[in-house]
Design an enzyme around this catalytic site. Structure first.
Site, PDB file in Angstrom:
ATOM      1  N   ASN A   1       0.877  -1.179   0.000  1.00 18.94           N
ATOM      2  CA  ASN A   1       0.000   0.000   0.000  1.00 18.94           C
ATOM      3  C   ASN A   1       0.909   1.222   0.000  1.00 18.94           C
ATOM      4  O   ASN A   1       1.434   1.608   1.037  1.00 18.94           O
ATOM      5  CB  ASN A   1      -0.906  -0.009   1.245  1.00 18.94           C
ATOM      6  CG  ASN A   1      -1.786   1.235   1.315  1.00 18.94           C
ATOM      7  OD1 ASN A   1      -1.876   1.984   0.339  1.00 18.94           O
ATOM      8  ND2 ASN A   1      -2.421   1.446   2.448  1.00 18.94           N
ATOM      9  N   TRP A   2       1.087   1.781  -1.195  1.00 14.97           N
ATOM     10  CA  TRP A   2       2.003   2.927  -1.328  1.00 14.97           C
ATOM     11  C   TRP A   2       1.407   4.214  -0.755  1.00 14.97           C
ATOM     12  O   TRP A   2       2.108   5.215  -0.629  1.00 14.97           O
ATOM     13  CB  TRP A   2       2.346   3.169  -2.797  1.00 14.97           C
ATOM     14  CG  TRP A   2       3.270   2.148  -3.395  1.00 14.97           C
ATOM     15  CD1 TRP A   2       3.875   1.093  -2.763  1.00 14.97           C
ATOM     16  CD2 TRP A   2       3.707   2.087  -4.760  1.00 14.97           C
ATOM     17  NE1 TRP A   2       4.647   0.381  -3.642  1.00 14.97           N
ATOM     18  CE2 TRP A   2       4.564   0.979  -4.880  1.00 14.97           C
ATOM     19  CE3 TRP A   2       3.454   2.863  -5.891  1.00 14.97           C
ATOM     20  CZ2 TRP A   2       5.174   0.622  -6.088  1.00 14.97           C
ATOM     21  CZ3 TRP A   2       4.054   2.514  -7.097  1.00 14.97           C
ATOM     22  CH2 TRP A   2       4.908   1.407  -7.192  1.00 14.97           C
ATOM     23  N   LYS A   3       0.104   4.198  -0.491  1.00 11.15           N
ATOM     24  CA  LYS A   3      -0.585   5.410  -0.013  1.00 11.15           C
ATOM     25  C   LYS A   3      -0.318   6.579  -0.986  1.00 11.15           C
ATOM     26  O   LYS A   3      -0.275   6.358  -2.187  1.00 11.15           O
ATOM     27  CB  LYS A   3      -0.173   5.722   1.424  1.00 11.15           C
ATOM     28  CG  LYS A   3      -0.311   4.504   2.343  1.00 11.15           C
ATOM     29  CD  LYS A   3      -0.174   4.816   3.786  1.00 11.15           C
ATOM     30  CE  LYS A   3      -0.243   3.529   4.597  1.00 11.15           C
ATOM     31  NZ  LYS A   3      -0.337   3.747   6.022  1.00 11.15           N
TER      32      LYS A   3
ATOM     33  N   HIS B   1      -9.835   1.147   4.059  1.00 10.10           N
ATOM     34  CA  HIS B   1      -8.612   1.380   4.829  1.00 10.10           C
ATOM     35  C   HIS B   1      -8.911   2.362   5.963  1.00 10.10           C
ATOM     36  O   HIS B   1      -9.727   3.282   5.797  1.00 10.10           O
ATOM     37  CB  HIS B   1      -7.510   1.935   3.906  1.00 10.10           C
ATOM     38  CG  HIS B   1      -6.172   1.932   4.577  1.00 10.10           C
ATOM     39  ND1 HIS B   1      -5.791   2.939   5.429  1.00 10.10           N
ATOM     40  CD2 HIS B   1      -5.163   1.034   4.559  1.00 10.10           C
ATOM     41  CE1 HIS B   1      -4.580   2.653   5.895  1.00 10.10           C
ATOM     42  NE2 HIS B   1      -4.177   1.504   5.383  1.00 10.10           N
TER      43      HIS B   1
ATOM     44  N   GLU C   1      -6.233  -5.127  10.191  1.00  7.76           N
ATOM     45  CA  GLU C   1      -5.249  -4.070  10.452  1.00  7.76           C
ATOM     46  C   GLU C   1      -5.627  -3.323  11.726  1.00  7.76           C
ATOM     47  O   GLU C   1      -6.497  -2.439  11.686  1.00  7.76           O
ATOM     48  CB  GLU C   1      -5.245  -3.060   9.298  1.00  7.76           C
ATOM     49  CG  GLU C   1      -4.623  -3.561   8.040  1.00  7.76           C
ATOM     50  CD  GLU C   1      -4.013  -2.416   7.233  1.00  7.76           C
ATOM     51  OE1 GLU C   1      -2.814  -2.482   6.961  1.00  7.76           O
ATOM     52  OE2 GLU C   1      -4.713  -1.452   6.910  1.00  7.76           O
TER      53      GLU C   1
ATOM     54  N   SER D   1       2.575  -2.102  10.332  1.00  5.95           N
ATOM     55  CA  SER D   1       4.014  -1.973  10.613  1.00  5.95           C
ATOM     56  C   SER D   1       4.823  -3.243  10.343  1.00  5.95           C
ATOM     57  O   SER D   1       5.822  -3.488  11.013  1.00  5.95           O
ATOM     58  CB  SER D   1       4.243  -1.564  12.064  1.00  5.95           C
ATOM     59  OG  SER D   1       3.642  -0.331  12.325  1.00  5.95           O
TER      60      SER D   1
ATOM     61  N   GLY E   1       2.669  -1.184   4.405  1.00  7.55           N
ATOM     62  CA  GLY E   1       2.648   0.242   4.100  1.00  7.55           C
ATOM     63  C   GLY E   1       4.055   0.793   3.909  1.00  7.55           C
ATOM     64  O   GLY E   1       4.683   0.583   2.861  1.00  7.55           O
TER      65      GLY E   1
END
Ligand code: PEP
Length: 255
Positions: A11-13, A97, A167, A215, A236
Site C-alpha cells: 500500500n504505497w498510499k 482502509h 489491520e 508496521s 505500508g
C-alpha cells in the site's frame, strides 16, 4: 496457473512523489522477484499513476487501486469508479482502509464499494480493525459491528473473491502505539472468522484469504505468516523501498 500460497500487498498510499519514482520502485521490486515464487505480489499505487505503470504487463506483479466510489458515474468530484479502476489496468482495490474511514467513510459505504468492485470483476482487499484497545475490551464489540456492517448482504459465492485484511489501527506505523504480535493477529482473525461464519457459514469462510497489516517489516513478516493465522501481509511504509519490500516478499515460506 497454480494458485499462489501467499499474498504480499504494497500500500504505497500517497507515495512516491512522482511517476518516475513510482516506475523506479516497481521496476526495482520486479527485478528482485524470484521466478516460480509461491507469493503473489500486488502493488497498490496512486490511481493517477496506474494507467502508465500497468502498460508493461508482468506475470510477477498485479496492480491495485487504493479506493473507489460505489456509483458508476455522476457528480462525485474527485472520485473514481470501479470501471475507471479496471480501465487503469488494476485488478485489485483496497477498500475500507482506516485512513479512509478516518475521513468519515462508514462501513455501509465500504459495503457498497465491495459490491461495486465485485460487479466489475475487481478483487477487493478489505481492511478492518479496531482503532484502539480499551481495558474493558469494548473494542471487540466495535469491531464486531464493523465486520457485520462491512460484509453485510454480499452474495455468498462472491466471498471467496474477497481478501480480508486485519489491520489494528493502533499498530499502523503512522499512529503506532506498539506493534501487534502474531498471537494477537491469530486471536483477532479467529474472532473475525467466527463473525463471518455466523453470517455466511463455516465453509464459505474457509475459502477466504486473510492478511495481516500494521508496521510489518522484514524482521517480523515471517512470524505473522507462521504464527499469525494469515496467508499474507499488507505492507505500508516498508513497501516504499524496493529492497525492504523484497526482503519481506522473499521471507515468505518457500513451500
Ligand atoms: C497500512 O496503512 O495499510 C499499513 C499496513 O501501513 P504500515 O505498514 O506503514 O503500518
Amino acid at each position: 496457473m497454480q494458485k499462489k500460497k501467499y499474498t504480499v500487498v504494497a500500500n504505497w498510499k500517497m507515495n512516491p512523489e512522482t511517476l518516475s519514482k513510482a516506475q523506479e520502485l516497481s521496476k526495482g521490486v520486479e527485478k528482485g522477484l524470484k521466478k516460480n515464487s509461491n507469493t503473489k505480489v500486488i502493488l497498490c499505487a496512486p490511481s493517477v499513476f496506474l494507467p502508465i505503470l500497468t502498460v508493461k504487463k508482468s506475470k510477477m506483479i498485479s496492480w491495485g487501486a487504493q479506493n473507489m466510489h460505489w456509483e458508476k458515474q455522476g457528480p462525485y468530484t474527485g472520485e473514481i469508479s470501479s470501471k475507471m479502476v479496471v480501465g487503469s489496468g488494476a485488478t485489485y482495490v483496497i477498500l475500507g482502509h482506516s485512513e479512509r474511514r478516518a475521513l468519515s467513510e462508514t462501513s455501509d459505504m465500504v459495503n457498497k464499494k465491495i459490491l461495486a468492485a465485485l460487479k466489475s470483476g475487481l478483487t477487493p482487499i478489505v481492511c478492518i480493525g479496531e482503532r484502539e484497545r480499551d481495558p474493558q475490551s469494548n473494542y471487540l464489540t466495535t469491531l464486531k459491528q464493523q465486520v457485520i456492517e462491512t460484509f453485510q448482504k454480499l452474495p455468498k459465492a462472491s466471498l471467496k473473491k474477497i481478501i480480508v485484511t486485519y489491520e489494528p489501527v493502533w499498530a499502523i506505523s503512522s499512529h503506532q502505539v506498539r506493534p501487534a504480535t502474531p498471537e494477537e493477529s491469530t486471536e483477532m482473525v479467529i474472532f473475525i472468522k467466527k463473525i463471518l461464519a455466523d453470517m455466511y457459514g463455516q465453509q464459505i469462510v474457509a475459502g477466504i484469504n486473510f492478511l495481516y497489516g500494521g508496521s510489518v517489516n522484514p524482521e517480523d513478516a515471517l512470524s505473522f505468516i507462521v504464527h499469525g493465522n494469515v496467508s499474507g501481509l499488507l505492507v505500508g511504509h516498508a513497501s516504499l523501498k524496493a529492497k525492504t519490500f523484497l526482503q519481506i516478499i522473499n521471507s515468505m515460506p518457500q513451500n
